[in-house]
Design an enzyme around this catalytic site. Structure first.
Site, PDB file in Angstrom:
ATOM      1  N   CYS A   1      28.057  42.236 -17.725  1.00 58.77           N
ATOM      2  CA  CYS A   1      28.608  43.207 -18.675  1.00 58.77           C
ATOM      3  C   CYS A   1      28.160  44.635 -18.385  1.00 58.77           C
ATOM      4  O   CYS A   1      28.619  45.567 -19.027  1.00 58.77           O
ATOM      5  CB  CYS A   1      28.232  42.824 -20.107  1.00 58.77           C
ATOM      6  SG  CYS A   1      26.488  43.093 -20.460  1.00 58.77           S
ATOM      7  N   TYR A  17      -6.521   1.888   6.430  1.00 58.09           N
ATOM      8  CA  TYR A  17      -5.483   0.894   6.164  1.00 58.09           C
ATOM      9  C   TYR A  17      -5.454  -0.247   7.170  1.00 58.09           C
ATOM     10  O   TYR A  17      -4.558  -1.087   7.139  1.00 58.09           O
ATOM     11  CB  TYR A  17      -4.104   1.526   6.045  1.00 58.09           C
ATOM     12  CG  TYR A  17      -3.715   2.417   7.208  1.00 58.09           C
ATOM     13  CD1 TYR A  17      -3.418   3.752   6.983  1.00 58.09           C
ATOM     14  CD2 TYR A  17      -3.622   1.927   8.498  1.00 58.09           C
ATOM     15  CE1 TYR A  17      -3.049   4.578   8.024  1.00 58.09           C
ATOM     16  CE2 TYR A  17      -3.258   2.744   9.540  1.00 58.09           C
ATOM     17  CZ  TYR A  17      -2.968   4.072   9.308  1.00 58.09           C
ATOM     18  OH  TYR A  17      -2.618   4.882  10.336  1.00 58.09           O
ATOM     19  N   LYS A  22       2.232   4.695   1.468  1.00 63.34           N
ATOM     20  CA  LYS A  22       2.270   5.253   2.817  1.00 63.34           C
ATOM     21  C   LYS A  22       1.814   6.703   2.694  1.00 63.34           C
ATOM     22  O   LYS A  22       2.549   7.571   2.216  1.00 63.34           O
ATOM     23  CB  LYS A  22       3.679   5.172   3.393  1.00 63.34           C
ATOM     24  CG  LYS A  22       3.747   5.583   4.848  1.00 63.34           C
ATOM     25  CD  LYS A  22       5.073   5.205   5.444  1.00 63.34           C
ATOM     26  CE  LYS A  22       5.170   5.465   6.928  1.00 63.34           C
ATOM     27  NZ  LYS A  22       4.684   6.740   7.383  1.00 63.34           N
ATOM     28  N   CYS A  77      27.982  40.609 -24.199  1.00 66.04           N
ATOM     29  CA  CYS A  77      27.979  40.227 -22.786  1.00 66.04           C
ATOM     30  C   CYS A  77      28.736  38.907 -22.632  1.00 66.04           C
ATOM     31  O   CYS A  77      28.344  37.892 -23.195  1.00 66.04           O
ATOM     32  CB  CYS A  77      26.548  40.062 -22.281  1.00 66.04           C
ATOM     33  SG  CYS A  77      26.465  39.417 -20.608  1.00 66.04           S
ATOM     34  N   LYS A  81      10.462   3.796   3.052  1.00 65.46           N
ATOM     35  CA  LYS A  81      10.267   5.217   2.779  1.00 65.46           C
ATOM     36  C   LYS A  81      10.990   5.645   1.514  1.00 65.46           C
ATOM     37  O   LYS A  81      12.059   5.146   1.198  1.00 65.46           O
ATOM     38  CB  LYS A  81      10.807   6.037   3.952  1.00 65.46           C
ATOM     39  CG  LYS A  81      10.054   5.793   5.259  1.00 65.46           C
ATOM     40  CD  LYS A  81       9.180   6.952   5.623  1.00 65.46           C
ATOM     41  CE  LYS A  81       9.859   7.827   6.643  1.00 65.46           C
ATOM     42  NZ  LYS A  81       9.043   8.954   7.054  1.00 65.46           N
ATOM     43  N   GLU A 123       0.851  -1.201   0.000  1.00 64.15           N
ATOM     44  CA  GLU A 123       0.000   0.000   0.000  1.00 64.15           C
ATOM     45  C   GLU A 123       0.880   1.242   0.000  1.00 64.15           C
ATOM     46  O   GLU A 123       1.995   1.190   0.496  1.00 64.15           O
ATOM     47  CB  GLU A 123      -0.824   0.085   1.291  1.00 64.15           C
ATOM     48  CG  GLU A 123      -1.623  -1.126   1.625  1.00 64.15           C
ATOM     49  CD  GLU A 123      -2.214  -1.065   3.040  1.00 64.15           C
ATOM     50  OE1 GLU A 123      -2.938  -1.972   3.392  1.00 64.15           O
ATOM     51  OE2 GLU A 123      -1.912  -0.100   3.779  1.00 64.15           O
ATOM     52  N   CYS A 164      23.060  44.332 -16.074  1.00 68.45           N
ATOM     53  CA  CYS A 164      23.574  42.965 -16.123  1.00 68.45           C
ATOM     54  C   CYS A 164      24.798  42.870 -15.205  1.00 68.45           C
ATOM     55  O   CYS A 164      25.725  43.674 -15.327  1.00 68.45           O
ATOM     56  CB  CYS A 164      23.959  42.614 -17.560  1.00 68.45           C
ATOM     57  SG  CYS A 164      24.860  41.067 -17.671  1.00 68.45           S
ATOM     58  N   CYS A 218      19.335  40.722 -20.209  1.00 68.57           N
ATOM     59  CA  CYS A 218      20.464  41.625 -20.390  1.00 68.57           C
ATOM     60  C   CYS A 218      20.400  42.103 -21.827  1.00 68.57           C
ATOM     61  O   CYS A 218      20.150  41.325 -22.746  1.00 68.57           O
ATOM     62  CB  CYS A 218      21.759  40.864 -20.143  1.00 68.57           C
ATOM     63  SG  CYS A 218      23.200  41.628 -20.891  1.00 68.57           S
ATOM     64  N   ASP A 264       0.784  10.428   3.460  1.00 68.32           N
ATOM     65  CA  ASP A 264       1.435  11.394   4.333  1.00 68.32           C
ATOM     66  C   ASP A 264       0.395  12.338   4.937  1.00 68.32           C
ATOM     67  O   ASP A 264       0.111  13.394   4.411  1.00 68.32           O
ATOM     68  CB  ASP A 264       2.471  12.173   3.518  1.00 68.32           C
ATOM     69  CG  ASP A 264       3.531  12.777   4.399  1.00 68.32           C
ATOM     70  OD1 ASP A 264       3.520  12.490   5.610  1.00 68.32           O
ATOM     71  OD2 ASP A 264       4.363  13.533   3.889  1.00 68.32           O
TER      72      ASP A 264
HETATM   73  S1  IVH Z   1      -0.196   0.638   9.015  1.00 66.76           S
HETATM   74  C1  IVH Z   1       0.185  -1.443  12.740  1.00 66.76           C
HETATM   75  N1  IVH Z   1      -0.514   1.528   6.580  1.00 66.76           N
HETATM   76  O1  IVH Z   1       2.341   5.650   8.936  1.00 66.76           O
HETATM   77  C2  IVH Z   1       0.446  -0.685  11.518  1.00 66.76           C
HETATM   78  N2  IVH Z   1       0.228   3.040   8.235  1.00 66.76           N
HETATM   79  O2  IVH Z   1       4.799   5.217  10.471  1.00 66.76           O
HETATM   80  C3  IVH Z   1       0.075   0.716  11.652  1.00 66.76           C
HETATM   81  N3  IVH Z   1       0.542   5.332   7.431  1.00 66.76           N
HETATM   82  O3  IVH Z   1       0.943   5.965  12.110  1.00 66.76           O
HETATM   83  C4  IVH Z   1       0.112   1.510  10.489  1.00 66.76           C
HETATM   84  N4  IVH Z   1      -0.064   4.955   5.357  1.00 66.76           N
HETATM   85  O4  IVH Z   1      -0.206   7.170  10.180  1.00 66.76           O
HETATM   86  C5  IVH Z   1      -0.155   1.823   7.833  1.00 66.76           C
HETATM   87  N5  IVH Z   1      -0.881   2.202   4.390  1.00 66.76           N
HETATM   88  C6  IVH Z   1      -0.531   2.490   5.640  1.00 66.76           C
HETATM   89  C7  IVH Z   1      -0.159   3.788   6.019  1.00 66.76           C
HETATM   90  C8  IVH Z   1       0.230   4.021   7.335  1.00 66.76           C
HETATM   91  C9  IVH Z   1       0.342   5.871   6.234  1.00 66.76           C
HETATM   92  C10 IVH Z   1       1.053   6.066   8.595  1.00 66.76           C
HETATM   93  C11 IVH Z   1       0.219   5.894   9.833  1.00 66.76           C
HETATM   94  C12 IVH Z   1       1.151   5.375  10.889  1.00 66.76           C
HETATM   95  C13 IVH Z   1       2.490   5.763  10.329  1.00 66.76           C
HETATM   96  C14 IVH Z   1       3.541   4.809  10.824  1.00 66.76           C
END
Ligand code: IVH
Length: 675
Positions: free
Chosen positions: A415, A229, A119, A436, A318, A117, A412, A430, A121
Site C-alpha cells: 500500500c 557401535y 545412526k 493496506c 535413513k 541403534e 509497505c 506497515c 551423524d
Molecule cells: S555400523 C559394519 N552403527 O554410518 C558396520 N555405523 O554408513 C559398520 N554410523 O561408517 C557401521 N552410526 O560412520 C554403524 N550405530 C551405527 C552407526 C554407524 C553411524 C556410521 C559409520 C559408518 C556409516 C555407514
C-alpha cells in the site's frame, strides 16, 4: 559406438569428475559445496550407470574406491578387518526386503532379533587398545587405510586412555562415531564468530573440521564426543556372541555407547523403533541421520558375512533428508494480518523431508541481514517437523558475481505506507492498517479459515479479487455479497457463486470461541479464545473487560490482556463486530465456567517423563483448570501423574494408595475439560 553409449560415456566421465571434486571439498577441505543428499544422488547415478554398462568401470572410478588396497604410509593406519560401510534402505519396503533376504539366507522363518541403534551423524573412528591402553586411533579413510589421529583422539574426554576393569582382551579395536552434540556446536560456532574464525554449517562438518585441530594440551577444545557401535580386531579373548552384550561390555570398560541401543523383534520392531527415533530426533541433542539395524546374534552375522563394502547383517534406514540445496529465485516481502513485513525467499522447488518446498521464511530484517541471503544465491534449506522451512546458510562459493544485498523497504510494498519498527522489536510493520490491501486480504483469509468461521469456497484468489474490487473492505461486507455480484468475478460460475452465498449463510451460525478467534486479535489464538469465551460466557463482557479482569482468565497474561483491550477500544473494530451481528452472525449462549471443572482444588504431583508434553506444560494446563500442582507426594495429594522412568514419588504414591494417572488419561482429561 552408438549415440546412447557416447552419451552415457560422457555422463559417466562428468559424474566422476564431479564426485572427485566434491570428495576433495568434503574430505580434504572439510568445506562441502553440496548437501549429502545431492552427493548421494550423484554416486547413485554413477553406480546405476556402471551396473548397466560394466564395461565403463575403471579402477579409478569413485565407486571402486572402497575395496582398493592401499599400503599404509607414515601417518596412516591399516584397518584389519576393514571398516565397512552400511547398505541403505529407503522406505519400509526396502527394509522389509532386507529382513526377508536375511531370513531367506539363514533359512529362518521366525522373527529375527535385531539390535537397533541411532545412526550418528559424525565421523567413523577406530580405537586400538593393547592391554587396556589406547595406542592408536584412526579415521575410517577409505575403509582399509585411515589417517592416524591418535594425538587428537586423546583430547576427546569421552575416549578413555585406559580401559576400566581388567578383564579386557589383549588387543581390542573398537569402532564408533565421533560427533559434536548440538549445544556444543552452537557454542563452538558462537566462539568462532566472535573470534572472526570460520563457522560451520552443521555439527557433522564442525566435527570433521575440528577433529584434526584437537590437542590434548589445549584447554580450549572443540566439544567432540564419541559413541562406540562395534568392534574390529580382538585378540586373546573370545567376546560374547551377541552384539548387545558386547556393547554392554564396552560400556563396562569405560567406553561410551549409544543410550538408545535397544533390541527389537522382527521388521515390525524395526519400524516401531524407526518411528520412535524419528519423533525424538529433534530432542536428542545431537544429529542422527537415520537408524541402524544389526542382526544381534554374532554367529548369524558371521554366517551372513559381507559383500564388497557392506555387511549383509546390517542396514541403515535413513531419515528423509532434512537439508537440501536450492536456489533463491526471488526475495519478497509479505505483509501479514497484523501488518508485519516478513521477507520470504522464493526457492527453486526442492523435495525435502517428504514435501516439496518452494518458500523459506527469512523471519525478519535482522535475520536477513545476518544471513545475507541474496537473489540468485545457492542456499541450504532445512525443514524440521512442521515448522516453515528456513535457510540454514548461503553457499558463498556459488554466489553469482552480480548479486547485491537485499534492501529492506522503507514503505509497505503493497500500500506504500511508511513502515515502522517498534523499539527493541525485530518486527517491521506497515502503518497502513486496514487501508493496506495486504492486511485486508490477510484478515479476510483468517476470518474465513477452517478453524475460524469456516467459509467453504472462499479461497485466496477470490479474496484477492474481493479486496481489489473493493467489494469487501471489512469482514462484515462478506455477508452482503450477492450471487449476481459474485458471478461477475473471474473464475466464478453462477453455481459456485450460489454455493458461496450458501456457505456464507451457513457460517453465520458459529460459536463464541470461533468468533473471537476469527476477529484476529493479536495474541489470541484458538486456546485463548476458548479460555476467554468460557470465562466470560458472552461477548459483551469480554468487550467491556479491563486489563485486570482479563488477567483472571487462566493463561491470559498482561500481553494478551493488553491486545484484547486495545482491539476493542478501536471504534472500527467495535463497528465491525456490530455489523457482523446485524448481518446475522450468531452463536449459542455459553455456560460461564469460571473454573468449575472437576479438577478445581485438586492437588496433583507429576513424576517421570511425559512423551507428548513437558512437565511444565502439564502443570500449566492443570493449574489453568484450577488444580494445584505440588512437588512432593503426601497424604494431601489427590492424584499422581506417572510418566516413564518415574522414581521415588511413584513408590510413595503407591505406599499412600494415591490414585495414579497415566499420560493418556491426563490427555483425555484435558480434552474433556478444555472444549
Ligand atoms: S555400523 C559394519 N552403527 O554410518 C558396520 N555405523 O554408513 C559398520 N554410523 O561408517 C557401521 N552410526 O560412520 C554403524 N550405530 C551405527 C552407526 C554407524 C553411524 C556410521 C559409520 C559408518 C556409516 C555407514
Amino acid at each position: 559406438m552408438s549415440d546412447t553409449q557416447t552419451t552415457v560415456r560422457t555422463r559417466v566421465h562428468e559424474l566422476r569428475t564431479l564426485i572427485e571434486h566434491h570428495n576433495y571439498r568434503y574430505y580434504v577441505l572439510d568445506h562441502p559445496e553440496i548437501s549429502d543428499a545431492e552427493y548421494d544422488r550423484l554416486m547413485e547415478e554413477l553406480h546405476a550407470l556402471e551396473r548397466q554398462y560394466p564395461e565403463l568401470i575403471t579402477k579409478d572410478s569413485p565407486t571402486q574406491r572402497v575395496g582398493a588396497v592401499l599400503l599404509a604410509a607414515p601417518g596412516q593406519i591399516q584397518h584389519v578387518p576393514p571398516m565397512l560401510s552400511l547398505d541403505k534402505a529407503s522406505g519400509e519396503e526396502e527394509l522389509c526386503d532386507f529382513d526377508r533376504s536375511v531370513r531367506k539366507e539363514l533359512g529362518i522363518v521366525q522373527r529375527l532379533e535385531y539390535a537397533a541403534e541411532p545412526k550418528l551423524d559424525g565421523l567413523a573412528v577406530s580405537l586400538r587398545y593393547e592391554n587396556g591402553t589406547l595406542i592408536h586411533s584412526a579415521t575410517r579413510g577409505d575403509g582399509h587405510v585411515g589417517e592416524d589421529i591418535t594425538h587428537n583422539a586423546r583430547a576427546i574426554t569421552a575416549i578413555p586412555l585406559r580401559l576400566r576393569g581388567n578383564n579386557w582382551p589383549m588387543v581390542l579395536e573398537v569402532r564408533g562415531e565421533v560427533y559434536m552434540p548440538r549445544a556444543g556446536f552452537e557454542a563452538f560456532n558462537r566462539r568462532a564468530r566472535e573470534h572472526g574464525e570460520r563457522i560451520f554449517v552443521n555439527p557433522r562438518n564442525a566435527a570433521a573440521g575440528s577433529l584434526r585441530q584437537l590437542d590434548p594440551r589445549s584447554t580450549d577444545r572443540p566439544p567432540l564426543t564419541m559413541a562406540c557401535y562395534g568392534v574390529g580386531r580382538v585378540e586373546g579373548m573370545q567376546l560374547p556372541m551377541r552384539h548387545d552384550v558386547v556393547m554392554a561390555l564396552l560400556f563396562e570398560w569405560g567406553l561410551r555407547i549409544s543410550p538408545n541401543l535397544t533390541i527389537v523383534s522382527g521388521v515390525e520392531g524395526c519400524l516401531a523403533y524407526y518411528r520412535e527415533m524419528l519423533g525424538r530426533r529433534a530432542d536428542l541433542g545431537y544429529d542422527i541421520d537415520g537408524v541402524v539395524f544389526k542382526v544381534n546374534d554374532l554367529a548369524l552375522q558371521q554366517r551372513l558375512g559381507s559383500v564388497s563394502r557392506a555387511p549383509r547383517w546390517a542396514v541403515a534406514y535413513k531419515f528423509p533428508a532434512p537439508e537440501e540445496m536450492t536456489i533463491v529465485e526471488k526475495i519478497e516481502i509479505q505483509v501479514g494480518r497484523t501488518g508485519a513485513l516478513t521477507p520470504v525467499a522464493r526457492l527453486r522447488p526442492v523435495f525435502l523431508d517428504g514435501v516439496t518446498v518452494s518458500n523459506a521464511t527469512l523471519h525478519n530484517e535482522d535475520e536477513l541481514r545476518r544471513k545475507d541471503v541474496r537473489m540468485g544465491d545457492t542456499v541450504i534449506v532445512r525443514r524440521a517437523g512442521d515448522v516453515i522451512p528456513e535457510i540454514v546458510t548461503v553457499i558463498q562459493e556459488r554466489r553469482p558475481p552480480e548479486t547485491v544485498p537485499f534492501v529492506f523497504p522503507t514503505h509497505c510494498p503493497i500500500c506504500g505506507a511508511l513502515v515502522s519498527c517498534v523499539e527493541g522489536e525485530a518486527i517491521v510493520r506497515c502503518s497502513g492498517g486496514l487501508f493496506c490491501p495486504a492486511q485486508r486480504i490477510a484478515v479476510l483469509r483468517h476470518f474465513a479459515s477452517r478453524r475460524a468461521l469456516d467459509i467453504v469456497g472462499l479461497g485466496d484468489k477470490l479474496i484477492e479479487q474481493l479486496v481489489e474490487k473493493e467489494m469487501a473492505r471489512t469482514v462484515a461486507d462478506l455477508y452482503h455479497l450477492t450471487t449476481a455480484q459474485l458471478t461477475d468475478l473471474e473464475r466464478m460460475g453462477e453455481k459456485s457463486a450460489r454455493n458461496l452465498v450458501e456457505a456464507l449463510t451457513r457460517s453465520k451460525a458459529t460459536t463464541l470461541p470461533r468468533f473471537l478467534y476469527a476477529l484476529g486479535i493479536r495474541e489470541v489464538g484458538e486456546t485463548t479464545a476458548q479460555a476467554l469465551a468460557r470465562h466470560f460466557g458472552d461477548l459483551a463482557a469480554i468487550m467491556a473487560a479491563d486489563l485486570e479482569t482479563l488477567q483472571r482468565v487462566p493463561d491470559v497474561g498482561p500481553v494478551v490482556a493488553r491486545e484484547v483491550v486495545t482491539f476493542f477500544q478501536q471504534a472500527h473494530n467495535r463497528e465491525v463486530v456490530n455489523l457482523l451481528r446485524a448481518a446475522g452472525v450468531t452463536w449459542p449462549p455459553m455456560k460461564q465456567q469460571k473454573i468449575t471443572s472437576t479438577l478445581a482444588g485438586k492437588t496433583f504431583v507429576l513424576t517421570g517423563t511425559l512423551a507428548t508434553m513437558t512437565r511444565n506444560e502439564a502443570s500449566a494446563r492443570l493449574r489453568a483448570l484450577g488444580a494445584k500442582v505440588a512437588n512432593s507426594v503426601s497424604s494431601k495429594t489427590d492424584y499422581v501423574v506417572v510418566g516413564t522412568a518415574a522414581g521415588a514419588k511413584l513408590d510413595k504414591a503407591r505406599a499412600l494408595d494415591i490414585p495414579l494417572v497415566t499420560e493418556e488419561e491426563l490427555t483425555t482429561l484435558f480434552e474433556k475439560q478444555v472444549i
